[in-house]
Scaffold this motif. Structure first.
Motif, PDB file in Angstrom:
ATOM      1  N   LEU A 166      -8.526   1.893  -5.073  1.00  0.00           N
ATOM      2  CA  LEU A 166      -8.482   0.434  -5.068  1.00  0.00           C
ATOM      3  C   LEU A 166      -8.440  -0.083  -3.629  1.00  0.00           C
ATOM      4  N   GLY A 167      -7.590   0.538  -2.810  1.00  0.00           N
ATOM      5  CA  GLY A 167      -7.510   0.116  -1.413  1.00  0.00           C
ATOM      6  C   GLY A 167      -8.864   0.222  -0.724  1.00  0.00           C
ATOM      7  N   ALA A 205     -11.832   0.190  -2.139  1.00  0.00           N
ATOM      8  CA  ALA A 205     -12.746  -0.822  -2.693  1.00  0.00           C
ATOM      9  C   ALA A 205     -12.447  -2.204  -2.127  1.00  0.00           C
ATOM     10  N   LEU A 206     -11.169  -2.471  -1.824  1.00  0.00           N
ATOM     11  CA  LEU A 206     -10.801  -3.791  -1.313  1.00  0.00           C
ATOM     12  C   LEU A 206     -10.976  -3.889   0.203  1.00  0.00           C
ATOM     13  N   GLY A 207     -11.162  -2.739   0.868  1.00  0.00           N
ATOM     14  CA  GLY A 207     -11.514  -2.800   2.278  1.00  0.00           C
ATOM     15  C   GLY A 207     -10.458  -2.371   3.289  1.00  0.00           C
ATOM     16  N   ILE A 208      -9.448  -1.620   2.868  1.00  0.00           N
ATOM     17  CA  ILE A 208      -8.492  -1.098   3.853  1.00  0.00           C
ATOM     18  C   ILE A 208      -8.870   0.346   4.179  1.00  0.00           C
ATOM     19  N   VAL A 229      -5.008   4.640   7.018  1.00  0.00           N
ATOM     20  CA  VAL A 229      -3.944   3.651   7.244  1.00  0.00           C
ATOM     21  C   VAL A 229      -3.146   3.430   5.961  1.00  0.00           C
ATOM     22  N   LEU A 230      -3.862   3.284   4.851  1.00  0.00           N
ATOM     23  CA  LEU A 230      -3.184   3.047   3.577  1.00  0.00           C
ATOM     24  C   LEU A 230      -2.250   4.201   3.232  1.00  0.00           C
TER      25      LEU A 230
END
Lengths: 295, 295, 295, 295
Positions: free
Chosen positions: D190-191, D193-196, D200-201
């Motif tokens: 999900l991260g 796909a959302l652009g992070i 880092v995540l």
């Protein structure tokens, strides 16, 4: 009747055509010039903006892809509410969330306009054939006036209650439909894996307590129902992307109402995963592919 | 016909009674003395062991709670297979896993016995009224011989294929049923929370693509269907514990067949949670209680 | 530094207090007069509107309950963007969806304002103690300027990437947290039901591959971790309603990104069901109540 | 010590080897002649049957694939219990259901044999290196005697309680592990796909409340953890088929205990679907493939 028809997509265009054929005078609005020209060739006038179309007709019909288009068409600078006269009738046939419908209806009421929602089922086939089902939410007066017009585009015109209930009826039905289809897919695939003939299994289910439309009319196992999309490569039915949209509306409405919908949420995820695998363009009954072993 | 009837529980006792009433001579076996005496009072003989009963009759019928009882009754020291003569017919009406059925049938075949499985639906009401549905898995010959006898206990006698397919048909149907019922519960509860009349919603669903037995015949919302358990406090129908048992059989069979059944597994968990909350004794449609706000 | 602080709720008020204590001059805005007066008593000035506060300060901090409040505070008639001067710095510490953050940031950029998002974790306890974690999304310049100020309200200031990534980091972490907690609840409750000592089980998990914060720091079984909410009646931690809000943001963002989050969606439903049962005010680890047998 | 070692598969063979290297005298049993010969070449004697091996040694160790093999080895005609002398010690290192363990232990107790269960974690790598974890269920006396022997095959020898609790600890841990891994997969995907940035995540999660072994040691996103299977094509770790087996044991034990495990059941289904897609041979962290868009 003089009718403003806004939204000439895959559904809107054939619906508008049926109204012209029934003898109404239509003014049409769309962002797509090609769609406008086709309707003009069939006798419709082209209006410049939703506001202008609303101002000059007795009834406004909108058929748009999503809530943000409905907001734009109604609330925009040259939108419906900027032009419409008090006493005009309005009906939104888009499938959107009940909250937006109620907001638009409240704003319309302030302008003296009785707005109903009337989402449809039946797909592009039903739109062309004039056999759609309309689920109508609105006042008894609005329903009485709309009924004969909607009947020229559909076969089954149901009054669901006050404004917003059309959408509620549709998303609740489709929530159940999305779940049932996966239930049938799991039952058929399990039966096949365990060694029962799928035609026999479907026959038993269809005369027993598992009986449902997803099994007896639209069975996802190829060959069980000749007329079902499963028997023609999962083409030409109700696309998985549309089911995904409706389950999104249902689960989002449930979230706002603080209402659990456990299987509904899982069903949404399974269609989402189907879409991720690149099968979102197939009929939604192709969800059964996630359960089959292809050697 | 001379019939050995083994297992006189809530289902077996009325089934046996119907056979006596139809003129058959029954020898009965059970661990429960009270049940034996009741049947004896109605004309049955009491046999000492399954093996003895099997030895002295033309047909052996078993109706037992679970697979381990079936194993015991067939494979035990004085069990059916210890006494039965070649050429005797046997039918197991218990609802158990297909694997056990096939093992018992294979052992029976070695003893020259053609065994069929024939799980039922219709509940204790159907057992008493003689209106059960029998889903029969077995050879064409076995089915031909069993059909007239089963028809004295039921109304609908369906041949599903070779031995084991009766169980497969039943667990696949009930897998779908367990899912559909939760789907209907979610749709009805969501509709209610969003503000549509539940009777109207049920009417729309029942004439649309959400149509299913769980909605049009057995709707879980109180008052929608007068004859449904929901309209009499969720009593007297198909208990949630039985649904839980059948979903356990379905998901376990799926596990062995390495077959996913995602919604089925979630459904099983939701009935399990219902049972944990102490509602396992209610009709399975009371699953809707998990979705309602009770102030 | 001269700071406009907008939003003095359970989180915002103690955060603002820490800034005053660190020597900053604050102008505060809130709809709650009581909250304004308390901050005024601690040395803050009261501004009439977000726009006014934004106009007169070097930095604007917002800490609001939901996206619609953020939109209102920024886009409203007397909102931040109506008053702010180019070159002012802005940071939104609310937990909202990444899409709204990006829209607000884009509008701010047109006004010459570099806006960052910086949602927090650590709860009201961390807000009071000044030990929050800030997940910051914004330009390197914005981060460099904000870092020292945020460090006066928190302990851990993390740069996650460009604007919006603060929200993304938070909802992804909390998606996982919401799932893990239910995973721990299921593992502990299953172990207990099967007969292992829960303290022993937690010890094994915590030194094995099941190890996670939800087990080793915040274990939901009462008594396993003395300092966890489970050991004080599930009070005073991270409320289930807040977890439900964050899972709502995560699943809604996933829907927009067409990304499946299967367990996340089920987790959301389970917290929703917990809320329906009236337990939404408890710490989110009380989800374990859904798995325990209470005689 | 004289040890009967029964079961020389991928795990058993290296474990037996470590015992030989530690100076014990082994008699080995297996159905695979090649495996027997390899161990014989390393100094083991070959026994004809489990019963014979049990009769002639002080300790019996079994390491078998599934419950039915354990039953056969213990209860078979020439099985362990047919040959074993009272006072012999026995430990079953297989991963099976707690119910079977308890049945075998009860039968062993009647023969004067104190049997413990001691399933392992650590995989074939840990078996070869002698760094396994043993989760031991059994009497304090049995544990005291077994501890030094198990320590020659593993590093971490944990006493979980009475017989059966070793299995319980393992399936509860792996239930949580299977869920956590999917939780991490959903959060990372999900991260992304959302652009992070995924690195880092992962860093944020690992220092926050989402922290868990599946993220900080075995992260499923390629490249995040150099030593994780994800960074070498999902090879050489804990196979998805094994996770599927353990989740099958957990959900089946839960079913028997009438205990809900909702996320556990969904997790099982997702690994089952992964296996259906032909990825069952990959490391279980490859479940993330179901969440990624591959163009």
């Amino acid at each position: 009747m003089r009718i403003a028809f806004i939204g000439l997509g895959n559904m809107g265009a054939p619906m508008a055509r049926n109204l012209i054929n029934a003898g109404h005078r239509l003014q049409v609005v769309d962002v797509n010039t090609g769609a406008l020209e086709q309707l003009a060739a069939q006798g419709a006038q082209i209006a410049a903006t939703p506001g202008q179309a609303a101002a000059e007709n007795e009834l406004v019909i909108t058929m748009l892809p999503a809530a943000r288009h409905v907001r734009e068409v109604y609330f925009g600078e040259s939108g419906v509410l900027a032009g419409i006269r008090a006493g005009t009738l309005a009906v939104d046939c888009s499938t959107i969330d009940p909250t937006t419908v109620r907001e638009v209806a409240a704003a319309a009421a302030k302008a003296g306009v009785d707005l109903a929602d009337a989402p449809v089922s039946g797909g592009t086939g039903g739109a062309a054939a004039g056999t759609l089902t309309f689920m109508v939410g609105g006042s008894a007066e609005a329903f009485a006036q709309l009924q004969p017009v909607l009947a020229q585009m559909g076969r089954n015109i149901v009054h669901c209650g006050e404004v917003g209930t059309g959408q509620i009826a549709k998303i609740c039905n489709n929530l159940l439909l999305g779940i049932s289809m996966i239930g049938v897919a799991e039952a058929m695939a399990l039966g096949h894996a365990l060694g029962i003939d799928t035609q026999v299994l479907a026959g038993i289910i269809n005369s027993s307590t598992g009986r449902c439309w997803s099994s007896d009319t639209y069975n996802p196992w190829p060959g069980v129902i000749d007329t079902a999309p499963a028997s023609r490569g999962y083409t030409g039915g109700f696309g998985a992307q549309l089911m995904l949209k409706d389950l999104g509306l249902a689960t989002e409405a449930a979230r706002q109402a603080q209402q659990p919908v456990v299987l509904g949420a899982v069903a949404q995820q399974l269609y989402q995963a189907m879409s991720l695998r690149g099968e979102g363009g197939l009929d939604f009954s192709a969800i059964i592919n996630a359960y089959r072993r292809f050697e």
